[in-house]
Motif scaffolding. Structure first.
Motif, mmCIF file in Angstrom:
data_model
loop_
_atom_site.group_PDB
_atom_site.id
_atom_site.type_symbol
_atom_site.label_atom_id
_atom_site.label_comp_id
_atom_site.label_asym_id
_atom_site.label_seq_id
_atom_site.Cartn_x
_atom_site.Cartn_y
_atom_site.Cartn_z
ATOM 1 N N SER A 1 -6.456 5.588 -1.396
ATOM 2 C CA SER A 1 -5.245 5.801 -2.186
ATOM 3 C C SER A 1 -5.359 7.101 -2.966
ATOM 4 O O SER A 1 -6.441 7.519 -3.375
ATOM 5 C CB SER A 1 -5.020 4.627 -3.146
ATOM 6 N N SER A 2 -4.207 7.750 -3.154
ATOM 7 C CA SER A 2 -4.159 9.030 -3.852
ATOM 8 C C SER A 2 -2.886 9.076 -4.687
ATOM 9 O O SER A 2 -2.101 8.122 -4.707
ATOM 10 C CB SER A 2 -4.159 10.182 -2.838
ATOM 11 N N HIS A 3 -2.682 10.188 -5.351
ATOM 12 C CA HIS A 3 -1.458 10.343 -6.139
ATOM 13 C C HIS A 3 -0.223 10.270 -5.229
ATOM 14 O O HIS A 3 0.820 9.752 -5.623
ATOM 15 C CB HIS A 3 -1.482 11.682 -6.887
ATOM 16 N N GLU A 4 -0.374 10.783 -4.005
ATOM 17 C CA GLU A 4 0.746 10.781 -3.067
ATOM 18 C C GLU A 4 1.112 9.376 -2.598
ATOM 19 O O GLU A 4 2.251 9.104 -2.227
ATOM 20 C CB GLU A 4 0.426 11.661 -1.856
ATOM 21 N N SER A 5 0.140 8.458 -2.594
ATOM 22 C CA SER A 5 0.388 7.102 -2.086
ATOM 23 C C SER A 5 0.840 6.123 -3.163
ATOM 24 O O SER A 5 1.180 4.987 -2.860
ATOM 25 C CB SER A 5 -0.878 6.557 -1.415
ATOM 26 N N GLU A 6 0.854 6.574 -4.416
ATOM 27 C CA GLU A 6 1.185 5.676 -5.521
ATOM 28 C C GLU A 6 2.574 5.062 -5.369
ATOM 29 O O GLU A 6 2.795 3.896 -5.691
ATOM 30 C CB GLU A 6 1.078 6.422 -6.856
ATOM 31 N N PRO B 1 2.216 0.810 -5.131
ATOM 32 C CA PRO B 1 2.060 0.753 -6.592
ATOM 33 C C PRO B 1 1.033 -0.303 -6.996
ATOM 34 O O PRO B 1 0.914 -1.353 -6.372
ATOM 35 C CB PRO B 1 3.474 0.382 -7.074
ATOM 36 N N GLY B 2 0.298 0.006 -8.043
ATOM 37 C CA GLY B 2 -0.670 -0.948 -8.558
ATOM 38 C C GLY B 2 -2.042 -0.849 -7.928
ATOM 39 O O GLY B 2 -2.979 -1.501 -8.388
ATOM 40 N N ILE B 3 -2.184 -0.045 -6.869
ATOM 41 C CA ILE B 3 -3.484 0.125 -6.221
ATOM 42 C C ILE B 3 -4.230 1.251 -6.930
ATOM 43 O O ILE B 3 -3.711 2.362 -7.035
ATOM 44 C CB ILE B 3 -3.336 0.461 -4.725
ATOM 45 N N LEU C 1 -9.771 1.917 -0.938
ATOM 46 C CA LEU C 1 -9.547 1.850 0.502
ATOM 47 C C LEU C 1 -8.244 1.100 0.745
ATOM 48 O O LEU C 1 -8.145 -0.098 0.467
ATOM 49 C CB LEU C 1 -10.703 1.122 1.190
ATOM 50 N N ILE C 2 -7.225 1.796 1.271
ATOM 51 C CA ILE C 2 -5.938 1.155 1.493
ATOM 52 C C ILE C 2 -5.586 1.026 2.975
ATOM 53 O O ILE C 2 -4.764 0.188 3.346
ATOM 54 C CB ILE C 2 -4.794 1.916 0.778
ATOM 55 N N LEU D 1 -7.577 -11.054 1.369
ATOM 56 C CA LEU D 1 -7.041 -9.689 1.347
ATOM 57 C C LEU D 1 -5.593 -9.728 0.852
ATOM 58 O O LEU D 1 -4.654 -9.437 1.590
ATOM 59 C CB LEU D 1 -7.126 -9.068 2.736
ATOM 60 N N ARG D 2 -5.404 -10.055 -0.404
ATOM 61 C CA ARG D 2 -4.085 -10.365 -0.952
ATOM 62 C C ARG D 2 -3.122 -9.186 -0.973
ATOM 63 O O ARG D 2 -1.914 -9.375 -1.145
ATOM 64 C CB ARG D 2 -4.227 -10.950 -2.360
ATOM 65 N N ASN D 3 -3.622 -7.949 -0.814
ATOM 66 C CA ASN D 3 -2.738 -6.778 -0.798
ATOM 67 C C ASN D 3 -2.321 -6.375 0.600
ATOM 68 O O ASN D 3 -1.544 -5.427 0.771
ATOM 69 C CB ASN D 3 -3.427 -5.583 -1.477
ATOM 70 N N LEU D 4 -2.809 -7.095 1.610
ATOM 71 C CA LEU D 4 -2.552 -6.704 2.996
ATOM 72 C C LEU D 4 -1.070 -6.833 3.340
ATOM 73 O O LEU D 4 -0.445 -7.861 3.107
ATOM 74 C CB LEU D 4 -3.380 -7.590 3.941
ATOM 75 N N MET D 5 -0.520 -5.754 3.927
ATOM 76 C CA MET D 5 0.884 -5.740 4.324
ATOM 77 C C MET D 5 1.051 -5.650 5.844
ATOM 78 O O MET D 5 2.065 -6.079 6.376
ATOM 79 C CB MET D 5 1.603 -4.565 3.651
ATOM 80 N N LYS D 6 0.060 -5.069 6.522
ATOM 81 C CA LYS D 6 0.132 -4.938 7.983
ATOM 82 C C LYS D 6 -1.223 -5.302 8.576
ATOM 83 O O LYS D 6 -2.240 -4.728 8.193
ATOM 84 C CB LYS D 6 0.525 -3.515 8.385
ATOM 85 N N LEU D 7 -1.209 -6.232 9.529
ATOM 86 C CA LEU D 7 -2.434 -6.665 10.193
ATOM 87 C C LEU D 7 -2.203 -6.647 11.699
ATOM 88 O O LEU D 7 -1.345 -7.364 12.214
ATOM 89 C CB LEU D 7 -2.825 -8.078 9.748
ATOM 90 N N ASP D 8 -2.950 -5.801 12.401
ATOM 91 C CA ASP D 8 -2.815 -5.684 13.854
ATOM 92 C C ASP D 8 -4.191 -5.856 14.493
ATOM 93 O O ASP D 8 -5.063 -4.998 14.365
ATOM 94 C CB ASP D 8 -2.232 -4.321 14.223
ATOM 95 N N LEU D 9 -4.372 -6.991 15.181
ATOM 96 C CA LEU D 9 -5.608 -7.281 15.901
ATOM 97 C C LEU D 9 -5.326 -7.433 17.393
ATOM 98 O O LEU D 9 -6.092 -8.066 18.119
ATOM 99 C CB LEU D 9 -6.244 -8.571 15.366
ATOM 100 N N SER D 10 -4.239 -6.840 17.859
ATOM 101 C CA SER D 10 -3.798 -7.037 19.238
ATOM 102 C C SER D 10 -4.701 -6.333 20.243
ATOM 103 O O SER D 10 -5.440 -5.416 19.921
ATOM 104 C CB SER D 10 -2.358 -6.542 19.400
ATOM 105 N N ARG D 11 -4.617 -6.820 21.490
ATOM 106 C CA ARG D 11 -5.366 -6.278 22.620
ATOM 107 C C ARG D 11 -6.863 -6.245 22.359
ATOM 108 O O ARG D 11 -7.537 -5.223 22.514
ATOM 109 C CB ARG D 11 -4.855 -4.898 23.020
ATOM 110 N N ASN D 12 -7.390 -7.396 21.938
ATOM 111 C CA ASN D 12 -8.819 -7.593 21.811
ATOM 112 C C ASN D 12 -9.191 -8.843 22.616
ATOM 113 O O ASN D 12 -8.463 -9.213 23.538
ATOM 114 C CB ASN D 12 -9.216 -7.725 20.339
ATOM 115 N N ARG D 13 -10.284 -9.485 22.264
ATOM 116 C CA ARG D 13 -10.722 -10.675 22.999
ATOM 117 C C ARG D 13 -10.977 -11.846 22.056
ATOM 118 O O ARG D 13 -11.880 -12.656 22.273
ATOM 119 C CB ARG D 13 -11.996 -10.347 23.792
ATOM 120 N N PHE D 14 -10.183 -11.906 20.994
ATOM 121 C CA PHE D 14 -10.360 -12.976 20.019
ATOM 122 C C PHE D 14 -10.022 -14.332 20.646
ATOM 123 O O PHE D 14 -9.056 -14.459 21.411
ATOM 124 C CB PHE D 14 -9.477 -12.737 18.793
ATOM 125 N N THR D 15 -10.806 -15.327 20.297
ATOM 126 C CA THR D 15 -10.598 -16.683 20.787
ATOM 127 C C THR D 15 -10.402 -17.628 19.601
ATOM 128 O O THR D 15 -10.491 -17.216 18.440
ATOM 129 C CB THR D 15 -11.805 -17.147 21.620
#
Length: 317
Positions: free
Chosen positions: A173-178, A182-184, A189-190, A234-248
């Motif tokens: 996170s930086s000044h540009e990402s505030e 917000p609040g981070i 690490l965002i 991970l309460r701040n998570l907004m996007k989660l992409d685990l696609s195209r792996n081999r998770f079972t």
């Protein structure tokens, strides 16, 4: 504007035009990315048979499942390097002296180094204990996912003394990402985006330590085993992409605790079981893709009451 071009792309084009006003070298249209209108450095061919800058295309697919050029839905989001075009671009740059004359708005490496230096002044690990926790968890991920032997890009990861700003796929996170996050706290690490990078093995439970993480994108790797039941931390998570792996195994019910989650993409794995009712608590969810797995049962009826949800993909289960 081409169909679907975002305001961000428009701003980048305008900035590019302003930076290049004094340049006399005209870039051939076929060498520019249809998304950014900038000279391509890493051209790839998408499912629509058009060529784009790799990074721009990956970012596009984070938000869309359509062609950036035509707006038509694509059958998949894979892409392949356009080596022929890259060779032509490099030859054109050599003949015109494009980079030597400052074409494209200046020396990219110098600009990136300057930005990293500026960021480091506000993200010292000594000033923020969470940075040390983030670093330790990243090092754990690198070890558990076979970074030394399998990863395609390990810039920064194999040099423990480097600042996290210099690790490939890591965004702080930086000044540009505030405004967007917000609040981070500054220097947190965002974003962790390790797309198509050869990650193997299982995800370590230490990823739960990324308490300020907003975006986690591990699309198109070789990760396996069950998805750890720790994502609820991970309460701040907004996007989660685990696609195209081999998770079972099952979809973790703990994901239902991510009340800020807007995008959940688990397609093209080997997931089994039913869709957890707990996911119906994701009141901010806009994009939900669990297609191409081995899931059973019915989608909970409550999904119809998830007002922000605009994309639901459950086919091929």
């Amino acid at each position: 504007l081409p169909c679907g071009i975002s305001l961000l792309c428009v701003e980048r084009v305008e900035a590019s035009n302003m930076a290049g006003k004094d340049d006399d070298i005209e870039i051939p249209k076929e060498f520019t990315c249809p998304i950014t209108n900038l000279l391509m450095m890493d051209p790839v061919i998408a499912a629509d048979n058009h060529t784009y800058e790799r990074e721009a295309l990956v970012k596009w697919y984070e938000e869309n499942d359509t062609s950036p050029k035509t707006g038509i839905e694509v059958p998949h989001t894979d892409f392949t390097p356009n080596t022929v075009l890259l060779m032509n671009i490099e030859e054109w740059k050599r003949k015109t002296g494009y980079m030597a004359t400052g074409g494209g708005g200046g020396n990219k490496e110098e600009e990136e180094a300057e930005e990293a230096s500026e960021e480091s002044t506000v993200t010292s690990e000594d000033a923020d204990p969470q940075r040390k926790i983030d670093r330790a968890a990243l090092e754990d991920l690198y070890a558990e996912a076979n970074g030394d032997t399998c990863w395609e890009n390990i810039d920064g990861w194999d040099e423990g003394e480097k600042d996290l700003n210099e690790w490939w796929g890591v965004t702080l996170s930086s000044h540009e990402s505030e405004e967007d996050f917000p609040g981070i706290p500054l220097g947190s690490l965002i974003r962790l985006k390790l797309v198509q990078n050869g990650l193997q093995g299982e995800l370590p439970s230490s990823i739960a330590n990324f308490k300020n993480l907003v975006i986690l994108n591990l699309y198109y790797n070789f990760l396996e085993g069950e998805i750890p039941d720790i994502f609820g931390k991970l309460r701040n998570l907004m996007k989660l992409d685990l696609s195209r792996n081999r998770f079972t195994g099952p979809i973790p019910a703990s994901i239902g605790k991510l009340l800020r989650l807007e995008k959940l993409v688990l397609q093209n794995n080997l997931l089994t079981g039913e869709v957890p009712m707990e996911l119906m608590s994701l009141t901010a969810l806009k994009y939900f893709d669990i297609s191409r797995n081995d899931l059973t049962g019915e989608v909970p009826e409550d999904v119809g009451y998830m007002e922000p949800l605009t994309v639901l993909m459950v086919n091929d289960n």
